[in-house]
Structures are given as C-alpha cells and as structure tokens.
Design a protein around this motif. Structure first.
Motif, PDB file in Angstrom:
ATOM      1  N   GLN B 200       0.822  -1.193   0.000  1.00 10.34           N
ATOM      2  CA  GLN B 200       0.000   0.000   0.000  1.00 10.34           C
ATOM      3  C   GLN B 200       0.862   1.250   0.000  1.00 10.34           C
ATOM      4  N   GLU B 201       1.879   1.232   0.842  1.00  7.41           N
ATOM      5  CA  GLU B 201       2.734   2.411   0.922  1.00  7.41           C
ATOM      6  C   GLU B 201       3.486   2.625  -0.371  1.00  7.41           C
ATOM      7  N   LYS B 202       4.010   1.519  -0.907  1.00 11.44           N
ATOM      8  CA  LYS B 202       4.820   1.657  -2.124  1.00 11.44           C
ATOM      9  C   LYS B 202       3.993   2.158  -3.296  1.00 11.44           C
ATOM     10  N   ASN B 203       2.761   1.709  -3.415  1.00  5.93           N
ATOM     11  CA  ASN B 203       1.950   2.039  -4.583  1.00  5.93           C
ATOM     12  C   ASN B 203       0.901   3.095  -4.301  1.00  5.93           C
ATOM     13  N   ASP B 204       0.920   3.644  -3.094  1.00  2.00           N
ATOM     14  CA  ASP B 204      -0.031   4.693  -2.726  1.00  2.00           C
ATOM     15  C   ASP B 204      -1.470   4.265  -3.012  1.00  2.00           C
ATOM     16  N   ILE B 205      -1.847   3.140  -2.440  1.00  2.00           N
ATOM     17  CA  ILE B 205      -3.201   2.604  -2.666  1.00  2.00           C
ATOM     18  C   ILE B 205      -4.045   2.886  -1.428  1.00  2.00           C
ATOM     19  N   ALA B 206      -5.263   3.344  -1.650  1.00  2.00           N
ATOM     20  CA  ALA B 206      -6.193   3.486  -0.535  1.00  2.00           C
ATOM     21  C   ALA B 206      -6.788   2.114  -0.234  1.00  2.00           C
ATOM     22  N   MET B 207      -7.051   1.843   1.016  1.00  2.00           N
ATOM     23  CA  MET B 207      -7.563   0.510   1.348  1.00  2.00           C
ATOM     24  C   MET B 207      -8.734   0.587   2.316  1.00  2.00           C
ATOM     25  N   VAL B 208      -9.718  -0.227   2.067  1.00  2.00           N
ATOM     26  CA  VAL B 208     -10.802  -0.397   3.026  1.00  2.00           C
ATOM     27  C   VAL B 208     -10.666  -1.810   3.573  1.00  2.00           C
ATOM     28  N   PHE B 209     -10.378  -1.927   4.856  1.00  2.00           N
ATOM     29  CA  PHE B 209     -10.063  -3.222   5.427  1.00  2.00           C
ATOM     30  C   PHE B 209     -11.205  -3.651   6.345  1.00  2.00           C
ATOM     31  N   ILE B 210     -11.938  -4.660   5.888  1.00  2.00           N
ATOM     32  CA  ILE B 210     -13.123  -5.092   6.621  1.00  2.00           C
ATOM     33  C   ILE B 210     -12.776  -6.328   7.423  1.00  2.00           C
ATOM     34  N   SER B 211     -13.046  -6.303   8.701  1.00  2.00           N
ATOM     35  CA  SER B 211     -12.730  -7.482   9.497  1.00  2.00           C
ATOM     36  C   SER B 211     -13.495  -7.484  10.803  1.00  2.00           C
ATOM     37  N   HIS B 212     -13.661  -8.660  11.380  1.00  2.00           N
ATOM     38  CA  HIS B 212     -14.223  -8.726  12.721  1.00  2.00           C
ATOM     39  C   HIS B 212     -13.091  -8.838  13.732  1.00  2.00           C
ATOM     40  N   ASP B 213     -11.867  -8.974  13.226  1.00  2.00           N
ATOM     41  CA  ASP B 213     -10.723  -9.212  14.104  1.00  2.00           C
ATOM     42  C   ASP B 213      -9.997  -7.891  14.383  1.00  2.00           C
ATOM     43  N   LEU B 214     -10.181  -7.386  15.621  1.00  2.00           N
ATOM     44  CA  LEU B 214      -9.668  -6.054  15.927  1.00  2.00           C
ATOM     45  C   LEU B 214      -8.150  -5.991  15.967  1.00  2.00           C
ATOM     46  N   LYS B 215      -7.496  -7.062  16.362  1.00  2.00           N
ATOM     47  CA  LYS B 215      -6.035  -7.034  16.451  1.00  2.00           C
ATOM     48  C   LYS B 215      -5.444  -6.691  15.096  1.00  2.00           C
ATOM     49  N   VAL B 216      -6.016  -7.345  14.064  1.00  2.00           N
ATOM     50  CA  VAL B 216      -5.490  -7.150  12.717  1.00  2.00           C
ATOM     51  C   VAL B 216      -5.777  -5.729  12.246  1.00  2.00           C
ATOM     52  N   VAL B 217      -7.001  -5.259  12.514  1.00  2.00           N
ATOM     53  CA  VAL B 217      -7.385  -3.936  12.038  1.00  2.00           C
ATOM     54  C   VAL B 217      -6.504  -2.878  12.680  1.00  2.00           C
ATOM     55  N   ARG B 218      -6.226  -3.068  13.950  1.00  2.00           N
ATOM     56  CA  ARG B 218      -5.412  -2.075  14.670  1.00  2.00           C
ATOM     57  C   ARG B 218      -4.064  -1.904  14.005  1.00  2.00           C
ATOM     58  N   ASN B 219      -3.558  -3.037  13.486  1.00  2.00           N
ATOM     59  CA  ASN B 219      -2.238  -3.077  12.897  1.00  2.00           C
ATOM     60  C   ASN B 219      -2.153  -2.259  11.620  1.00  2.00           C
ATOM     61  N   ILE B 220      -3.242  -2.219  10.860  1.00  2.00           N
ATOM     62  CA  ILE B 220      -3.104  -1.735   9.493  1.00  2.00           C
ATOM     63  C   ILE B 220      -3.908  -0.473   9.220  1.00  2.00           C
ATOM     64  N   ALA B 221      -4.911  -0.180  10.041  1.00  2.00           N
ATOM     65  CA  ALA B 221      -5.805   0.910   9.653  1.00  2.00           C
ATOM     66  C   ALA B 221      -5.355   2.255  10.198  1.00  2.00           C
ATOM     67  N   ASP B 222      -5.589   3.311   9.376  1.00  2.00           N
ATOM     68  CA  ASP B 222      -5.364   4.682   9.854  1.00  2.00           C
ATOM     69  C   ASP B 222      -6.584   5.152  10.615  1.00  2.00           C
ATOM     70  N   ARG B 223      -7.744   4.899  10.001  1.00  2.00           N
ATOM     71  CA  ARG B 223      -8.993   5.247  10.665  1.00  2.00           C
ATOM     72  C   ARG B 223      -9.845   4.000  10.779  1.00  2.00           C
ATOM     73  N   VAL B 224     -10.736   4.000  11.760  1.00  2.00           N
ATOM     74  CA  VAL B 224     -11.591   2.836  11.983  1.00  2.00           C
ATOM     75  C   VAL B 224     -13.039   3.284  12.070  1.00  2.00           C
ATOM     76  N   ALA B 225     -13.922   2.519  11.426  1.00  2.00           N
ATOM     77  CA  ALA B 225     -15.360   2.763  11.563  1.00  2.00           C
ATOM     78  C   ALA B 225     -15.976   1.497  12.147  1.00  2.00           C
ATOM     79  N   VAL B 226     -16.820   1.641  13.132  1.00  2.00           N
ATOM     80  CA  VAL B 226     -17.448   0.492  13.777  1.00  2.00           C
ATOM     81  C   VAL B 226     -18.897   0.398  13.333  1.00  2.00           C
ATOM     82  N   MET B 227     -19.277  -0.796  12.881  1.00  2.00           N
ATOM     83  CA  MET B 227     -20.657  -0.969  12.398  1.00  2.00           C
ATOM     84  C   MET B 227     -21.444  -1.888  13.304  1.00  2.00           C
TER      85      MET B 227
END
Lengths: 308, 326, 293
Positions: B200-227
């Motif tokens: 993502q950093e190398k190619n400047d890609i925006a990402m939407v990371f959907i998961s139920h696993d918070l540990k993983v999301v914490r690692n990779i997300a800049d912002r978080v939305a809770v549904m």
C-alpha cells in the motif's frame, strides 16, 4: 402439502397443453395435408373440396380453437385412410398394447430389481459379474435386433413359439420377453448402483456396528433408502415402455397402438397420428405425476417439509 | 485533499423469505451509511457478522446496487453494475475475498490468473504482461518457480498472496479487503498483513479493510469505523478508537482484544441476543445489550455526531440526550 | 560421501513400451478394446469411399443371397445382389455421421440454453426448464415419429431431429454447474475483475464444465445410434437409396431364415459400437468423478 400437489398438477396440465399445441403446430406446418393425401396430379378443385371438407381453409387460430375443442370432446378427426373416427381406431387397440406392456413392466420389476440388489450385496461374485454382463448386453442390444434373434431361435429354428399375430396367449410370449429384456438390464444395473451407494453410507455401518442383524440392515435400512432413486427410474421407464412397444409390435405384427402408429406415420394418416400422440402424452404425464407424488410421499425429508 | 471514494447515505435492502409460504421480509443490511476514504489512506471497518460490513464493502465497489444513497469515486457517481463503464472501472478498484481457493479458477495456473486483469483491460504487450506478472509475484513474496502451479497446489497463505497479486495487477487506487486473513493461520496472518501494508505504501493505494478481528485492524488501519446492524456507531482514528473507545459497543469490542503479557481485565460482557438483521430492535439497535441504555434509546435512533475533533459516534448517552427521563 | 548417485544400470525401456505399460495399468482391457473398436469404426466411416469394394446400389444379379465367404463378396450379398460388405461400410459412415452430428448439435444447443438459464435467471430460466420438462415428458421415439409423419424423412431433417435428443440433459448440467460456479466464487471473482460475461463463460465456466459435458455426450451418443437405427428399421429413418445400419436390419428382416447374414452383420456392428461407447463413457465418468467408489 396441498400446494405441492397443486403445483405438480399445474405442471402436468401445462405439459399437456404444450403437447396439444405442439401437435397442432407441427400438423399445420408440415404442408398441405390435402395435397399429401390426394397426391400431386389431382385437379385443384378436388383439393379445394377436400380442404373445405376437413376445415383446412379457415384462419389458423380458429382452427386451433376448433382443434382444442374437438380434443376435449374426444373427437380427434377421422382416419383419412379407414374413414373411421380416429379415436375408435386407437382405443380398440389399447388393450392389445396393455397386454404386452403391463407384463413387461412386471417382469422388469420382479427380475431387474432383485437381480441388481443381489449383485450389490454380493460384490465381485460370479452372480455380480453375471448380472453386470447381462445388464450391459440388455441395453446395448437394440430391441429390434433382440426381437429378430429371439424370433429366429424360437420360432424358426426351434419352432416352439409363434412369430406373429395375436391369436393365442403363446403369441404374446416373445414380444413380452423382447420388451422386458432391455429394461431388466437397465433396472438391474441401476438398482445395483443405487444399492451400492446406499450400502456405502455411514449410517449402514453404524447400524451393523450397533448389532442389528444383517437381514434387518438390508431390509429395514438399506432397501427403503435405495427405493427412492429406483422409483424415479421406474417412472422414466414407463416412457421407454411405450416406445419399446412401437418397435416390438411392428416386429411381431401385434395389433396394438404401437404398430398402428408406425402404419399411420408411413401412410401420413395425420388424424390417427395426432390421436395416438396425445393419448400417449396424457399417459406419460399421468404416470410422471404419480411418480412425483409417490416420490414426495416416499422421501421422509420431503414429507416432513411438506407437513408445515 | 479530496476523498478518493465517498459514500453518502447508502441503503441496501434484501428481501428475505422467512418461510416457504411466508411473506417477504425486507432486511436492511446497510442502513444509511456515509463515509469517505482519502487517497493512500486505510479505513478499517469492524463489526460482527450481520453488521453489514461485507455488504458495505461490495456497495463501495459498485458490485451490490444501492436502494438509496450513492457512491462517488473520484467525484464521479458509480456506474451501473456490470455495464461496460463499470467493468472498465475495475482496473481502478478491486476486491480481495476471504476464501482464496474459491476466488481462483482451479484449472488455470496462478501466473495465468495473476495476468488476467492485464488481458481483460488490455494493458501492455505480451512481453510486458509476462514481466509485470513476474514483478507482481515478487512483490507479494511468491517464488517465480511457482508460476506454473495450480491453486490447489499452494498453501492458503500463498493462494491469498496470488489473489492479492491479481488484484494489484491493473494498478488500482482502491483495494477493498473483506476478511482477507481470517481464513489463514495466525502466523501467516501477520505476514500477509505486513505485506499489504508495504504494498500500500509503495503504490499509494487506498484501502478499506473489513474485518471482525480487531487485532489485525489495529495493525493496518489509519482510521476505523465500527458498524452495528447496518449503521455506523463510531468512527475515528485507529489509535484513539482503540485507546479510548467512547461508544458502549466499541468499548465492549476493544475490551475483548487480548494484550500479550497482561491478563484480560475490565472486559465488558454484552448481554442479550447477537444482532439479527431480520429482527431489528426499535430505536437504537444496540439498546437491548447496552449497559447505558435509557428510555430514549428505545424510541429514538441516535445519529452519528461529532463528539471530538476527528471523532464521531452515534449514542444518546454520549451526545447528552440521555438526560431525558425514561 | 558425494551425492547419492546410484546409477540405475538397467537399460531404460523404449518410451513407447513405457507408455503402453502405463496405459495397461490404468485402462482396463474391456475399455481398451472398446477404444480400438471405436477408432476402427471412425476410420471406416472416414475412408468409406476408399474401402468400399462396390457401390451400394450395384446389383450383381448372378449371385443373389450369396452367403458370406463367397468369392468377391466377403459378407455375402442380399436379395438384389448388392454386396453386404460395401453397404455395411457405407452404413457405418451414415449412422456415425448422423449420430455424431446430432450429438454435437444437441450438446451445443443444450449447453447454450443451460448457460442462458443460469445467466439470465427469471423468465428465461423458467422457459428453459419448462421446455426441458416437456422434452423429458414425451418418449423421443413417439415424438420423432410424429414429426416424421408430418414432415417426411429427409436426411437434414433426420439429423436436426436427432439433434433434439437429450439436449435437456446438457441444459440441466450446464445450468447447475454455471450456477454453482457463480456461487462458488471463481466466476464471481472474474466478473469482479472486469471480464465480460462472454469471457467468463468461455474462458472459465466452460472449461470447468467440459469434462462433465463430454461424459454426458458419450452416454447420449449410443442412444442416438439406437434411436436412428430403430427409426430406420421401421422404414422411417434413413430412406433408400441411402443406407444405414438400421435400414439394413430392416431390409434383412424378410430374409431372416434364408439369409440371416444380411441382418446379422449390421446388427453386430450396432451392438459392438454401442457397447464400446458405453464402456468407454462409464470408465471416463468413473475416472472424472472421485465420489463414485
């Protein structure tokens, strides 16, 4: 439950309607029946008169409605050859066909299914291989070849059975056997594989591990489950029975509707052909309906779902 | 900076039949969600199953149609799904699934499949494409000698890498990842997540990371939305959400994430039934399980409102409406 | 100790022998024989013009009803003095061409309809299913007889008619597999890559579906041969002067007692051919379907 029956019934009716329409379309598309019937060098006025007499000069959709109406009143037209009502000609031959098809069906069931089941229960034995071999022979030898060979052997060479006509009950033996052999083969093979598949299921192992006697495992558990696909196949076989009757009756000069169909087709006697087509279609639809309903009743999973 | 992709009041309704003979029950899988993603940013979307997050992801890509609301990509509305314009847009945005084996055709080699987007969008010549496939395989950490392998001959992690390589082939600016690592072993999860971050950093890609696993999301997300049940209940930067969650639901989720070396303490255990989109509670959908629920929560649905800089939440207790008597 | 280079000092077998040995292990004898017979039949059909000793209508009135082994007529002659072997060779070509053509027509037609039903769902799917039910409801023989009654028996009509045999089986299979392909995900994910529906079907779904369809074709092929033979036997299929296997059996029927070879030769060919295809088809199906024990 009611909905299940109703949907099946509705589909049956739609199929019959489709067949009627199909027959009508094919009939009218095939060219001028009058021309066909009368031949090419008949003067035009005679053709016109013939067409008028048979109502062939009215608009198409009127002809269709008239056609449908006549079907429901049992009027299938008159045989162009015999000048007798087609429906009478056909109905008087139905018993003859039944005399062959019903015993043939019974034979297929009584010999085919037990043979297949036996083979499944005694895999790799001589009986198993024998059944498979007979089954393969049964469905690769076309019925007309089988009929001719049987005729050759039993009528000509051995002289024990008559080869044609419907005079005594002995006359019915060869045709019935010819009709059943192919089906016995198919049914045996199918019952065998259905039984093998059921026997391989985990619940059979559980049953025998529980200590249930082998006899009861087979009769109480395996067979009822194998019965379901077997019943479906038997349903399909009704159709092939009728088709088989056509060929067999022609070979053995048996005066049933199969033979009548072939003769009428050869003579382009369209009224009779239509009539037979529709009667057979109705019989098929009814038998498919029965099999469908039977299937719904036999399979407890369907029964439970329908009970809601 | 203008957002790369923007969703406004998205609504998605399914018709679900309850019984064989029953009436159709409309289910609001996504109920009025608005969000935006900036170029190069990673937005994490978390929630339980039934929260509508997968549906939201598909709607962002235009795969699922919206019954109300719209999606703007680079300022332009999303074209109708499966139209020629929509198909061409696939080169700019891609989806990474949860199950890589199902996403790959078992009859084709992975090299052929990685190169398929290049064929579809007619990018480059034959040699260019072959070179690009090699480049992509190296970028995701697949060995070149694996190019001729079939999907079932690879491990789960390798398959997912192949799927990611395929998603990146046409050079998209947006990647929507729907539970991309949930089917993998925990040790592989970390590898794949790190790889995603590097790519993502190398190619400047925006990402939407959907998961139920918070540990993983914490690692990779800049912002978080809770549904929760089709609505956003809280949104903010990843750090602040995890350090100081405000919404009671977020608090419950965050408190369940184990921190290595420390015992689990202060876990909020939710009472009540897990969320069922077909039987949505009145008012605030979370109120049957919320420790802070009061009268208004049963009747009025809270709106997403700013509670701090860069943070929004939908809760009567937080926005002060809870002062009304039961 | 250097690398474990234990050189095999046995002479390496010729690759042809290795291939045959592997084949013998994998393929049962009956299936192998079946394949050989079919290959022979195809060869005969293809080079019928070269192999035929006589034309099929050439009559040698001096040697009518000659038994097999007569000089110049390996399989004897019929009542008009026509060479049975020549007619048999031509019949093989005619019957195989009809069966082959019909199988392909039916497979293409059925698969296309099945895919259409899976792709468009809704009304299209209902229509296809109703047509399939209709086809399955009537015995094909009866329906063909009706059509032949109304339209006469030309060769093109016969092939087209036979082309309707069994299409509903391919349609059901194609539809089922296409639907599960989309549900399974690989088709959905290729769509999501931006592929056109045509690409999805031709590049992805069809290759995955092909093996099941081919097995189905091997099962329908012998049935078409039997169907055409039956119709020709009744005098309603292939018409003279053209000859087919069923045709010959029909003509040979009258001379069953006096000259049975007229009927037996084509009958034997029909049986061996349908047997071979059935064996090969069954074996193929067992090979491709790992769930059958």
């Amino acid at each position: 439950m009611v909905r299940f029956v109703l949907t099946r019934l509705l589909r049956a009716l739609i199929t019959i309607a489709a067949v009627v329409t199909f027959a009508f379309i094919v009939l009218r598309m095939s060219g001028d029946p009058a021309q066909v019937m009368l031949g090419p060098d008949v003067p035009q006025e005679a053709v016109e008169a013939f067409r008028h007499a048979w109502g062939l000069d009215r608009p198409l959709w009127i002809q269709y409605l008239a056609y449908v109406k006549s079907i429901f009143t049992g009027d299938f037209g008159v045989s162009m050859r015999d000048k007798a009502p087609a429906i009478d000609l056909v109905l008087e031959r139905v018993p003859a066909t039944l005399q062959l098809t019903i015993p043939a069906l019974i034979l297929k069931l009584l010999i085919g299914v037990p043979a297949g089941v036996y083979a499944a229960l005694h895999r790799q034995s001589f009986a198993d291989r024998g059944v498979i071999l007979m089954a393969i022979l049964g469905f690769t030898i076309p019925s007309f070849v089988m009929g001719l060979i049987l005729m050759l052997v039993f009528s000509v060479m051995l002289g024990v059975l008559p080869s044609g006509g419907q005079d005594t009950w002995m006359h019915g033996i060869l045709p019935t056997i010819t009709m059943s052999i192919g089906g016995i083969g198919i049914l045996a093979r199918f019952s065998r594989s259905a039984m093998i598949e059921v026997m391989g299921q985990p619940f059979i192992r559980t049953a025998s591990a529980k200590g249930v006697k082998w006899h009861d495992v087979v009769w109480g558990h395996a067979l009822p489950n194998a019965a379901i696909p077997i019943v479906t196949i038997v349903g399909f076989m009704v159709g092939s029975l009728i088709a088989g009757a056509v060929v067999v009756e022609s070979i053995f000069s048996w005066p049933g509707i199969g033979r009548l169909l072939v003769v009428s087709v050869t003579n382009r006697d369209l009224a009779v052909v239509q009539c037979i087509l529709l009667i057979i279609a109705a019989a098929m639809v009814v038998s498919n309906l029965i099999v469908d309903l039977l299937y719904g009743w036999l399979d407890p999973r369907l029964r439970a779902r329908l009970a809601h | 900076m203008k957002p790369l992709i923007e969703a406004r009041n998205l609504v998605r309704i399914y018709e679900m039949r309850k019984k064989l003979f029953g009436d159709a029950l409309p289910v609001r899988a996504v109920d009025g969600v608005s969000l935006s993603v900036l170029p190069g940013e990673t937005l994490g979307i978390v929630g339980e199953s039934g929260s509508g997050k997968s549906t939201l992801g598909r709607m962002l890509l235009g795969i699922d149609p919206a019954q109300a609301g719209d999606v703007l990509f680079e300022g332009r509305p999303m074209p109708t799904p499966h139209s020629a314009e929509w198909r061409a847009l696939r080169a700019r945005m891609q989806l990474v699934y949860q199950d890589p084996l199902a996403a790959l055709d078992r009859r084709l080699t992975i090299a052929a499949q990685i190169g398929e987007p290049l064929e579809i969008h007619r990018i480059g010549s034959r040699e260019d494409r072959a070179a690009r496939v090699r480049e992509l395989m190296a970028a995701v950490g697949l060995r070149l000698d694996q190019a001729g392998r079939y999907p079932h001959e690879l491990s789960g992690g390798q398959r997912q890498r192949a799927v990611i390589a395929r998603a990146l082939a046409a050079g998209p600016s947006l990647l929507v990842c729907d539970e991309p690592v949930s089917a993998l072993d925990v040790s592989i999860q970390a590898q794949v997540v790190n790889m995603l971050r590097d790519l993502q950093e190398k190619n400047d890609i925006a990402m939407v990371f959907i998961s139920h696993d918070l540990k993983v999301v914490r690692n990779i997300a800049d912002r978080v939305a809770v549904m929760y049940l089709g609505k956003l209940v809280e949104e903010g930067s990843s750090d602040t959400i995890f350090r100081t969650p405000h919404h009671p639901y977020t608090q419950a989720l965050v408190s369940s994430v184990p921190v290595p070396g420390k015992r689990l303490q202060g876990r909020v255990i939710l009472q009540g039934e897990p969320p069922n989109p077909a039987a949505r509670p009145s008012g605030c959908a979370f109120h049957p399980r919320c420790p802070l629920a009061s009268g208004i929560c049963r009747t009025k649905t809270p709106e997403l409102r700013r509670i701090e800089a860069g943070r929004t939440a939908a809760c009567h207790a937080l926005t002060g409406d809870g002062a009304m008597a039961a | 100790m250097s690398s474990a280079d234990l050189t095999d000092t046995r002479p390496t077998p010729h690759p042809a022998f290795a291939f045959v040995a592997r084949l013998r292990r994998q393929v049962p004898l009956s299936v192998g024989l079946g394949v050989l017979w079919l290959a022979a039949m195809v060869l005969v059909a293809a080079s019928a013009d070269l192999l035929r000793p006589y034309g099929i209508t050439v009559m040698d009135l001096t040697s009518r009803l000659a038994p097999p082994g007569s000089p110049g007529h390996w399989l004897g002659t019929d009542e008009l003095g026509r060479d049975v072997l020549s007619r048999l060779i031509q019949s093989i070509r005619v019957s195989l061409v009809i069966a082959f053509g019909a199988t392909i027509i039916s497979a293409v037609f059925g698969t296309a309809l099945g895919f259409a039903a899976a792709q468009f769902r809704g009304v299209v799917e209902h229509l296809v299913l109703v047509l399939a039910d209709f086809q399955a409801a009537l015995p094909f023989l009866i329906m063909s007889l009706a059509v032949l009654a109304f339209f006469g028996s030309s060769m093109t009509l016969l092939v087209c008619l036979m082309g309707f045999y069994g299409w509903e089986r391919y349609a059901r299979i194609a539809r089922g597999l296409a639907i599960s392909a989309s549900a399974q995900g690989y088709a959905a994910s290729v769509v999501q890559l931006g592929a056109t529906p045509a690409r999805v079907y031709f590049r992805h779904i069809l290759p995955n579906v092909a093996s099941t369809l081919i097995v189905s074709m091997t099962l329908t092929f012998p049935e078409i041969i039997l169907m055409e033979s039956g119709l020709s036997f009744l005098g309603l299929g292939v018409q003279p002067p053209e000859t087919s296997l069923g045709n010959m059996v029909g003509f040979g029927r009258e001379y069953l007692t006096t000259a049975p070879w007229i009927m037996l030769a084509p009958a034997a060919v029909i049986m061996l051919t349908t047997l071979s295809i059935s064996l090969v088809g069954d074996w193929l199906r067992d090979k491709l379907d790992p769930t059958i024990r």
